[in-house]
Design a protein around this motif. Sequence first.
Motif, PDB file in Angstrom:
ATOM      1  N   ASP A  80      22.463  16.184  18.099  1.00 30.40           N
ATOM      2  CA  ASP A  80      22.750  16.154  19.528  1.00 30.40           C
ATOM      3  C   ASP A  80      22.885  17.589  20.038  1.00 30.40           C
ATOM      4  OD1 ASP A  80      24.072  16.028  22.055  1.00 30.40           O
ATOM      5  OD2 ASP A  80      24.798  14.016  21.574  1.00 30.40           O
ATOM      6  N   ILE A  81      22.018  17.982  20.963  1.00 30.71           N
ATOM      7  CA  ILE A  81      22.040  19.342  21.500  1.00 30.71           C
ATOM      8  C   ILE A  81      23.380  19.662  22.145  1.00 30.71           C
ATOM      9  CG2 ILE A  81      21.078  20.814  23.319  1.00 30.71           C
ATOM     10  CD1 ILE A  81      18.349  19.649  22.712  1.00 30.71           C
ATOM     11  N   SER A  82      23.980  18.691  22.822  1.00 27.76           N
ATOM     12  CA  SER A  82      25.270  18.928  23.483  1.00 27.76           C
ATOM     13  C   SER A  82      26.349  19.293  22.469  1.00 27.76           C
ATOM     14  CB  SER A  82      25.694  17.692  24.282  1.00 27.76           C
ATOM     15  OG  SER A  82      24.832  17.475  25.380  1.00 27.76           O
ATOM     16  N   TRP A  83      26.334  18.666  21.305  1.00 25.38           N
ATOM     17  CA  TRP A  83      27.331  18.982  20.282  1.00 25.38           C
ATOM     18  C   TRP A  83      27.082  20.369  19.697  1.00 25.38           C
ATOM     19  CZ3 TRP A  83      31.908  17.073  18.771  1.00 25.38           C
ATOM     20  CH2 TRP A  83      32.284  15.834  19.281  1.00 25.38           C
ATOM     21  N   LEU A  84      25.829  20.743  19.493  1.00 25.25           N
ATOM     22  CA  LEU A  84      25.548  22.085  18.978  1.00 25.25           C
ATOM     23  C   LEU A  84      25.984  23.145  19.995  1.00 25.25           C
ATOM     24  CD1 LEU A  84      22.565  23.424  17.005  1.00 25.25           C
ATOM     25  CD2 LEU A  84      23.147  24.560  19.149  1.00 25.25           C
ATOM     26  N   MET A  85      25.593  22.976  21.251  1.00 18.53           N
ATOM     27  CA  MET A  85      25.949  23.960  22.266  1.00 18.53           C
ATOM     28  C   MET A  85      27.460  23.997  22.489  1.00 18.53           C
ATOM     29  SD  MET A  85      23.175  25.466  23.090  1.00 18.53           S
ATOM     30  CE  MET A  85      23.677  26.356  24.571  1.00 18.53           C
ATOM     31  N   GLY A  86      28.103  22.839  22.380  1.00 15.23           N
ATOM     32  CA  GLY A  86      29.557  22.804  22.513  1.00 15.23           C
ATOM     33  C   GLY A  86      30.253  23.577  21.404  1.00 15.23           C
ATOM     34  N   ASN A  87      29.752  23.419  20.177  1.00 13.20           N
ATOM     35  CA  ASN A  87      30.328  24.143  19.050  1.00 13.20           C
ATOM     36  C   ASN A  87      30.063  25.643  19.140  1.00 13.20           C
ATOM     37  OD1 ASN A  87      31.562  22.546  16.552  1.00 13.20           O
ATOM     38  ND2 ASN A  87      30.094  21.205  17.555  1.00 13.20           N
ATOM     39  N   LEU A  88      28.948  26.020  19.750  1.00 15.01           N
ATOM     40  CA  LEU A  88      28.664  27.434  19.976  1.00 15.01           C
ATOM     41  C   LEU A  88      29.578  27.998  21.058  1.00 15.01           C
ATOM     42  CD1 LEU A  88      26.897  30.017  19.687  1.00 15.01           C
ATOM     43  CD2 LEU A  88      25.392  29.009  21.424  1.00 15.01           C
ATOM     44  N   ASN A  89      29.589  27.351  22.204  1.00 13.84           N
ATOM     45  CA  ASN A  89      30.293  27.895  23.364  1.00 13.84           C
ATOM     46  C   ASN A  89      31.812  27.885  23.202  1.00 13.84           C
ATOM     47  OD1 ASN A  89      27.843  28.315  24.537  1.00 13.84           O
ATOM     48  ND2 ASN A  89      27.941  26.591  25.943  1.00 13.84           N
ATOM     49  N   GLU A  90      32.350  26.822  22.615  1.00 14.62           N
ATOM     50  CA  GLU A  90      33.799  26.765  22.437  1.00 14.62           C
ATOM     51  C   GLU A  90      34.278  27.861  21.484  1.00 14.62           C
ATOM     52  OE1 GLU A  90      37.344  23.755  20.884  1.00 14.62           O
ATOM     53  OE2 GLU A  90      35.313  22.988  21.195  1.00 14.62           O
ATOM     54  N   HIS A  91      33.531  28.072  20.401  1.00 15.90           N
ATOM     55  CA  HIS A  91      33.913  29.097  19.423  1.00 15.90           C
ATOM     56  C   HIS A  91      33.904  30.481  20.069  1.00 15.90           C
ATOM     57  CE1 HIS A  91      34.103  31.167  15.533  1.00 15.90           C
ATOM     58  NE2 HIS A  91      33.143  31.961  15.998  1.00 15.90           N
ATOM     59  N   ILE A  92      32.840  30.805  20.810  1.00  9.39           N
ATOM     60  CA  ILE A  92      32.734  32.118  21.441  1.00  9.39           C
ATOM     61  C   ILE A  92      33.806  32.283  22.512  1.00  9.39           C
ATOM     62  CG2 ILE A  92      31.252  33.656  22.768  1.00  9.39           C
ATOM     63  CD1 ILE A  92      30.442  33.210  19.809  1.00  9.39           C
ATOM     64  N   ALA A  93      34.070  31.232  23.275  1.00  3.16           N
ATOM     65  CA  ALA A  93      35.089  31.303  24.325  1.00  3.16           C
ATOM     66  C   ALA A  93      36.463  31.594  23.731  1.00  3.16           C
ATOM     67  CB  ALA A  93      35.122  29.996  25.115  1.00  3.16           C
ATOM     68  N   ARG A  94      36.784  30.922  22.626  1.00  8.55           N
ATOM     69  CA  ARG A  94      38.082  31.155  21.978  1.00  8.55           C
ATOM     70  C   ARG A  94      38.201  32.596  21.485  1.00  8.55           C
ATOM     71  NH1 ARG A  94      41.116  26.640  20.764  1.00  8.55           N
ATOM     72  NH2 ARG A  94      40.093  24.620  21.046  1.00  8.55           N
ATOM     73  N   GLU A  95      37.140  33.089  20.847  1.00  9.63           N
ATOM     74  CA  GLU A  95      37.171  34.448  20.319  1.00  9.63           C
ATOM     75  C   GLU A  95      37.262  35.477  21.456  1.00  9.63           C
ATOM     76  OE1 GLU A  95      37.268  35.435  17.042  1.00  9.63           O
ATOM     77  OE2 GLU A  95      37.656  33.282  16.759  1.00  9.63           O
ATOM     78  N   ALA A  96      36.513  35.254  22.528  1.00 13.01           N
ATOM     79  CA  ALA A  96      36.533  36.191  23.657  1.00 13.01           C
ATOM     80  C   ALA A  96      37.885  36.177  24.367  1.00 13.01           C
ATOM     81  CB  ALA A  96      35.410  35.846  24.634  1.00 13.01           C
ATOM     82  N   ASN A  97      38.441  34.993  24.587  1.00 22.06           N
ATOM     83  CA  ASN A  97      39.749  34.900  25.239  1.00 22.06           C
ATOM     84  C   ASN A  97      40.841  35.521  24.382  1.00 22.06           C
ATOM     85  OD1 ASN A  97      38.752  33.691  27.525  1.00 22.06           O
ATOM     86  ND2 ASN A  97      39.360  31.608  26.970  1.00 22.06           N
TER      87      ASN A  97
END
Length: 326
Positions: free
Chosen positions: A135-152
């Motif tokens: 599922d593309i949504s799950w892959l993109m979610g796992n990418l974006n959430e991880h980067i958002a947490r690290e950036a924040n």
Amino acid sequence: MPQPRSSQICLSDTPYYHCVSRCVRRSFLCGIDSYSGQSYEHRREWVEERLLFLSSIFAIDICAYAVMSNHVHVVLHVDVQQVMAWTDSEVVERWHRLHKGTLLTQMFVRGDTLSQGEKLTLDDTIIEYRKRLHDISWLMGNLNEHIAREANKEDDCTGRFWEGRFKSQALLDDAALLACMAYVDLNPIRTKIANTLETSKHTSIKKRLESIKDPITTHSLMPFIGNPRQDMPKGITFSLKDYCELVDITGRIIREDKAGYIDQQQQPILQRLGLSDDQWLTLTTEFEKHFCYAAGAEQMMNQFKVHTGHQRIRGMSKAKTLLRCA
């Protein structure tokens, strides 16, 4: 108004999709913020490493990517056959590389004895995990959430980092696929943050060029497999050498800011795609401008429109002029 994901992704029409995630307000993914002068360049590696890591878990191949200052481009290929061939153990083990799973999946991995009711519940969970792993949504979610947490964490703040849901474009035929890949690979050239493909850091084209120069170099990108033939392996049905040469020539034309000319005799890949020089240059510099939810020949666009329930799709007129046979 945002469109439901079901109206943007239809695997019966195509397994190829162009996805874009953009940062919210003045948030910088990487590069240098001209307002504050602070460098976020190191975050490029975060994104690239995470993206390649996720491709090793999901049944989703990466065809192209480019990590820009405040957004990420990625062209993906969904491999349903691959995920269906995985055993239940492989599905669970892959999911556990990202998430804890449930008590039952943890027991399953340990080899603990399960009751009949627990086995039925486990079976339903594995079916759900199998769906998520292509599922593309799950892959993109796992990418974006991880980067958002690290950036924040690095910025010592909370709140939204990404603009919202990622944008998705269905790539309905070979011409749309390769034009979009070139559009993504040439992003650093168009925005003048790189002068050559070899210096386009954290892009798929740089990785592919490195693999050509040094065969020992490995990467996790979907391979180019040459001309169509019987018993073909999985991959993009063009020559990597032809593709890289074409993108390099296109990049030089874009960089020199002039209406350049691509010698058709030297670029048979354009003949196979049925594109003229002008069509190719327009597609590789203005792809997102002309297409919204899908890109491809007019017939393919009409089929996608019916299958996804759209009354109309922006870009149909451009499909007639840019993605028709030259």
